[in-house]
Design an enzyme around this catalytic site. Structure first.
Site, PDB file in Angstrom:
ATOM      1  N   SER A   1       9.261   3.395  -0.545  1.00  0.00           N
ATOM      2  CA  SER A   1       9.028   2.017  -0.985  1.00  0.00           C
ATOM      3  C   SER A   1       9.444   1.022   0.090  1.00  0.00           C
ATOM      4  O   SER A   1      10.564   1.083   0.614  1.00  0.00           O
ATOM      5  CB  SER A   1       9.825   1.763  -2.277  1.00  0.00           C
TER       6      SER A   1
ATOM      7  N   SER B   1       7.626   5.353  -3.278  1.00  0.00           N
ATOM      8  CA  SER B   1       6.812   4.166  -3.550  1.00  0.00           C
ATOM      9  C   SER B   1       6.917   3.726  -4.999  1.00  0.00           C
ATOM     10  O   SER B   1       6.958   4.559  -5.917  1.00  0.00           O
ATOM     11  CB  SER B   1       5.342   4.466  -3.225  1.00  0.00           C
ATOM     12  N   SER B   2       6.934   2.421  -5.213  1.00  0.00           N
ATOM     13  CA  SER B   2       7.005   1.889  -6.579  1.00  0.00           C
ATOM     14  C   SER B   2       5.757   2.221  -7.388  1.00  0.00           C
ATOM     15  O   SER B   2       5.757   2.119  -8.611  1.00  0.00           O
ATOM     16  CB  SER B   2       7.199   0.369  -6.539  1.00  0.00           C
ATOM     17  N   GLU B   3       4.676   2.631  -6.697  1.00  0.00           N
ATOM     18  CA  GLU B   3       3.440   3.001  -7.392  1.00  0.00           C
ATOM     19  C   GLU B   3       3.320   4.519  -7.586  1.00  0.00           C
ATOM     20  O   GLU B   3       2.214   5.030  -7.766  1.00  0.00           O
ATOM     21  CB  GLU B   3       2.224   2.485  -6.609  1.00  0.00           C
TER      22      GLU B   3
ATOM     23  N   GLY C   1       0.833  -1.190   0.000  1.00  0.00           N
ATOM     24  CA  GLY C   1       0.000   0.000   0.000  1.00  0.00           C
ATOM     25  C   GLY C   1       0.870   1.244   0.000  1.00  0.00           C
ATOM     26  O   GLY C   1       2.079   1.186   0.286  1.00  0.00           O
ATOM     27  N   ASN C   2       0.294   2.384  -0.334  1.00  0.00           N
ATOM     28  CA  ASN C   2       1.034   3.642  -0.362  1.00  0.00           C
ATOM     29  C   ASN C   2       0.086   4.817  -0.230  1.00  0.00           C
ATOM     30  O   ASN C   2      -1.111   4.704  -0.507  1.00  0.00           O
ATOM     31  CB  ASN C   2       1.898   3.763  -1.620  1.00  0.00           C
TER      32      ASN C   2
END
Length: 211
Positions: free
Chosen positions: A40, A69-71, A25-26
């Protein structure tokens, strides 16, 4: 409370609400042309203000020593397409995740779900985590709503502020649970489209708190 602290507090709240497990989640908050986003793979219980990364709308790090974050592409895409959005939450709650693997959308069922999340909660087409494909699919399925489910993945909610985005996450997950449990029983009462539109418009025009 500064913006970084708001991000940290949101991380604690989504964990307390059972919307995430581990470091999945982020969270992000927008401030003009800056995006304050979680790092991340960093544990929420250890997170402090200094761990929050600031990026621009191209994904470049402006401030912070941790990898964002990777998103981050998902967050950027939503902010670029929704000028009304100042907070994005991506979580992995159980019932929304179940919907993501068995349904294409949650129909209009319950008043609060319709009002804050949208007339129906769509499931976006699958995209590889962290990809622009996932980001664009999410934006398309989100439309003008406040919640979208990512296929075989999880939940994304947005808001004019952190309170609205968090409430949308909680209500979307509750709606998903109601839907899954109701499917086990039998025929489901779905509100007509025109009634769902009325409820959503009532929220946007009368109930919504932008500040």
């Amino acid at each position: 409370m500064n913006i970084k602290n708001k991000v940290v507090e949101l991380c604690k709240k989504i964990s307390q609400e059972g919307l995430v497990k581990g470091t999945w989640g982020n969270v992000s908050l927008k401030d003009e042309n800056k995006i304050y986003i979680t790092p991340s793979g960093y544990p929420y219980e250890k997170m402090v203000d200094e761990d929050v990364t600031i990026i621009d709308f191209e994904g470049r790090v402006l401030e912070g020593f941790r990898v964002p974050s990777s998103e981050y592409k998902l967050h950027i895409a939503i902010y670029k397409n929704r000028s009304d959005v100042n907070c994005v939450l991506h979580t992995h709650p159980i019932y929304s995740s179940i919907v993501s693997i068995v349904k294409e959308f949650i129909p209009p069922l319950i008043e609060d779900g319709i009002m804050i999340c949208g007339e129906k909660i769509n499931v976006a087409r699958y995209g590889e985590p962290g990809s622009w494909e996932l980001a664009h699919n999410a934006v398309k399925a989100l439309g003008t709503n406040n919640a979208v489910i990512l296929k075989n993945h999880g939940l994304v909610t947005v808001g004019a502020n952190e309170t609205e985005a968090l409430t949308a996450s909680i209500v979307a997950e509750k709606t998903a649970q109601i839907y899954i449990e109701a499917l086990k029983i039998g025929n489901i009462s779905i509100l007509p489209e025109e009634e769902a539109i009325k409820l959503r418009n009532k929220y946007l025009s009368s109930y919504r708190q932008k500040g």
